[in-house]
Design an enzyme around this catalytic site. Sequence first.
Site, short mmCIF file in Angstrom:
data_model
loop_
_atom_site.label_atom_id
_atom_site.label_comp_id
_atom_site.label_asym_id
_atom_site.label_seq_id
_atom_site.Cartn_x
_atom_site.Cartn_y
_atom_site.Cartn_z
N GLU A 1 0.85 -1.22 0.00
CA GLU A 1 0.00 0.00 0.00
C GLU A 1 0.88 1.26 0.00
O GLU A 1 0.56 2.26 0.64
CB GLU A 1 -0.95 0.06 1.21
C1 LIG Z 1 2.51 -9.99 0.41
C2 LIG Z 1 2.41 -8.93 -0.63
C3 LIG Z 1 1.19 -8.65 -1.19
C4 LIG Z 1 1.08 -7.67 -2.18
N1 LIG Z 1 -0.14 -7.45 -2.78
C5 LIG Z 1 -0.21 -6.62 -3.84
C6 LIG Z 1 -1.44 -6.51 -4.59
O1 LIG Z 1 -2.45 -7.12 -4.25
N2 LIG Z 1 -1.45 -5.70 -5.66
C7 LIG Z 1 -0.34 -5.01 -6.07
O2 LIG Z 1 -0.42 -4.30 -7.06
N3 LIG Z 1 0.83 -5.08 -5.38
C8 LIG Z 1 0.92 -5.89 -4.30
N4 LIG Z 1 2.11 -6.00 -3.61
C9 LIG Z 1 3.28 -5.25 -4.07
C10 LIG Z 1 3.63 -4.09 -3.16
O3 LIG Z 1 2.67 -3.09 -3.30
C11 LIG Z 1 5.06 -3.63 -3.52
O4 LIG Z 1 5.94 -4.63 -3.08
C12 LIG Z 1 5.39 -2.30 -2.91
O5 LIG Z 1 4.66 -1.27 -3.51
C13 LIG Z 1 6.89 -1.96 -3.01
O6 LIG Z 1 7.35 -2.10 -4.30
P1 LIG Z 1 8.69 -2.94 -4.58
O7 LIG Z 1 8.53 -4.25 -3.91
O8 LIG Z 1 8.93 -2.94 -6.05
O9 LIG Z 1 9.83 -2.16 -3.85
P2 LIG Z 1 10.69 -0.95 -4.46
O10 LIG Z 1 9.80 0.05 -5.05
O11 LIG Z 1 11.77 -1.53 -5.30
O12 LIG Z 1 11.32 -0.38 -3.13
C14 LIG Z 1 12.50 -0.92 -2.51
C15 LIG Z 1 12.95 0.06 -1.42
O13 LIG Z 1 13.29 1.32 -2.02
C16 LIG Z 1 12.50 2.35 -1.47
N5 LIG Z 1 12.15 3.32 -2.52
C17 LIG Z 1 11.59 3.09 -3.72
N6 LIG Z 1 11.41 4.23 -4.39
C18 LIG Z 1 11.87 5.23 -3.59
C19 LIG Z 1 11.95 6.64 -3.70
N7 LIG Z 1 11.48 7.31 -4.75
N8 LIG Z 1 12.49 7.32 -2.69
C20 LIG Z 1 12.94 6.70 -1.58
N9 LIG Z 1 12.88 5.37 -1.40
C21 LIG Z 1 12.35 4.64 -2.40
C22 LIG Z 1 11.26 1.66 -0.92
O14 LIG Z 1 10.65 2.42 0.11
C23 LIG Z 1 11.84 0.36 -0.40
O15 LIG Z 1 12.41 0.53 0.86
C24 LIG Z 1 2.23 -6.95 -2.59
C25 LIG Z 1 3.46 -7.22 -1.98
C26 LIG Z 1 3.57 -8.19 -1.02
C27 LIG Z 1 4.92 -8.46 -0.43
#
Ligand SMILES: Cc1cc2nc3c(=O)[nH]c(=O)nc-3n(C[C@H](O)[C@H](O)[C@H](O)COP(=O)(O)OP(=O)(O)OC[C@H]3O[C@@H](n4cnc5c(N)ncnc54)[C@H](O)[C@@H]3O)c2cc1C
Length: 594
Positions: free
Chosen positions: A403
């Site tokens: 979220e």
């Molecule tokens: C159990 C589970 C259920 C999920 N369910 C859904 C779902 O139903 N639908 C859906 O669409 N998604 C879902 N997700 C995905 C989830 O929303 C994403 O994992 C989340 O938005 C983070 O994206 P990412 O994993 O690509 O991390 P990244 O975006 O790669 O982030 C990695 C790190 O970098 C930081 N970061 C990234 N960008 C920036 C920035 N601009 N400035 C500073 N820091 C930054 C982040 O805060 C984090 O600490 C789910 C994930 C999990 C684990």
Amino acid sequence: MATTTEPTVLRGGEWLLQRADPDTVFTPERLTDEHRLIGQTAQEFVEQEVLPKLDRLEEKDWALARDLVKRGGDLGLLGVDVPEAYGGVGMDKVSSLVVSEKLARSASFGATFGAHANLTIVPLVLFGSEAQKRKYLPTLLTGEIIGAYALSESGSGSDALGARTKATRQADGSFVLNGEKMWITNGGFADLFVIFAKVDGEHFTAFLVERAFGVKSGKEEHKMGLHGSSTTALILQDVKVPAENVLGEVGKGHKVAFNVLNFARFKLGAMCGGGAAGAIGESARYAAARRQFGQPIASFGAIKHKLGEMVVRTYGIESLLYRTAGLVDARIEATPHAPTDGSAALAAFEEYNVEASIAKVAGSEALNFVLDENIQIHGGNGFVRDYPAERHFRDARVNRIFEGTNEINRLLIPGMLIRRALKGDLPLIPAAKALQDELLGPPSLPSTTDEGVLADERRACDAFKKTALMVFGLAMQAYGQKLTDEQEVLMHLADIAIDVYSAESAILRAQAAAGRRAPRAALHADAARVFVNDAALRIEATARQALAAMVEGDTLRTTLAALRRLLKVTPTNTIAARRRLADEAVSRGGYPFA
Ligand SMILES: Cc1cc2nc3c(=O)[nH]c(=O)nc-3n(C[C@H](O)[C@H](O)[C@H](O)COP(=O)(O)OP(=O)(O)OC[C@H]3O[C@@H](n4cnc5c(N)ncnc54)[C@H](O)[C@@H]3O)c2cc1C
């Protein structure tokens, strides 16, 4: 359904600049019988029908998950946010909050439920055409079909608009989707997906996509927690979607995605608050039963400190959640709209998007703290599967990731406040200027108009707000447009804003309890007092770090002197207050304010 909130409606973020009256703030103590009834229904459902079957869910019995969603439909829990005209029960947002809190007892099922009700039904209600609502809502509301929300991709999580899934427009107006979505809750068994893709590789758009159109699920992810919820990739290979299944407008997918997230973040905060309150019960009962050195561990000061602090942090998050839900409801009620028109709710959640992000960050972090201490209180039993403490801990970790990660939400909090200020919607800039003049002038006498319960805390909270204004004002001055590049400063600003909103919400709730001479009013005051005492320490440390990055030399010295003058908060006896809160939790066998 009518809500009982008062008509005084502060606009989003206005709490940073002005005081609120305790009588106008919604609190858990003001729940109506109707709110309590839906809460009781949700609680009994989870306790009697979900928790006993958790092992089967964790073994990925998705037929059972579907049955449980259906049962939630029978009980009306899926339709809390849906107008009656579409088959829902059309309740207020306080009701949504109460239901989310109760569902938190099972985090895995809470995720399944949330993806279905909050991330599929809600966007359909808010953005769907009449025909789409008539087609999909009836079976979503009974749980005959299950929904999922597919925004993330392997290469674009936080950067959701960087999605690579493509929707190619066909001659007949339909679209063909190609790409892969990642980590989709309910991905293994959902029937209807809200999928985001770029039309012709450019225009970010939401679509309603039936599994039968050709959506394939990847394998179940091996997760740290939430083993009882399905999380898979979705493979979209030449998936044909009819023109009428665009949700909202082509090129306006960001509106769907971000507005849905505003609401979903708030509900996630609610689940976190509910989870924390439940875990306090587990800790309190264990601490009363477990004996070491010939006495219950609950009698040790170190354990009382933990229990007391768990209660204080939960009180803070709960107070801000109910306050926010009350604001949203009051705002919706103050906006003339037809019962079937979702635009008033949409506007209200947009108005309180800062508060929704605060609820998400503060809720997930308070829950993490509480669940970590829950394990510690359970000792070795906290680390093994015979007790639920270890599962709660694993399940909760993801709340800081999905979220919108807590970093992204922390960036949003000051970002959205400043955007409002620059648009003239929030008079933050003139207030910061007035404060600067005040601080440069002769020391003003402390306000003497405050009397009664928590008057000192109220004054302290005024000082927190001034500190926030001082740091906001200096940051805007120091960096101008480049402030967005200064993430560390933005994080500090977010932390101060979170503490201001939480502390004030706790004070207002405790003052309301005192005003009503509520039976546990003194404990309310204890919780608020400890929260404010510690918030003062956190805010000072955070502000000092931010200020030292922005100004130096004599200016820094003068600024720090002004900060010290502002934050002259007399410490209270938090040890005694935490002991009282801990003792109450132990004697009740649960969260003292439930
Ligand atoms: C159990 C589970 C259920 C999920 N369910 C859904 C779902 O139903 N639908 C859906 O669409 N998604 C879902 N997700 C995905 C989830 O929303 C994403 O994992 C989340 O938005 C983070 O994206 P990412 O994993 O690509 O991390 P990244 O975006 O790669 O982030 C990695 C790190 O970098 C930081 N970061 C990234 N960008 C920036 C920035 N601009 N400035 C500073 N820091 C930054 C982040 O805060 C984090 O600490 C789910 C994930 C999990 C684990």
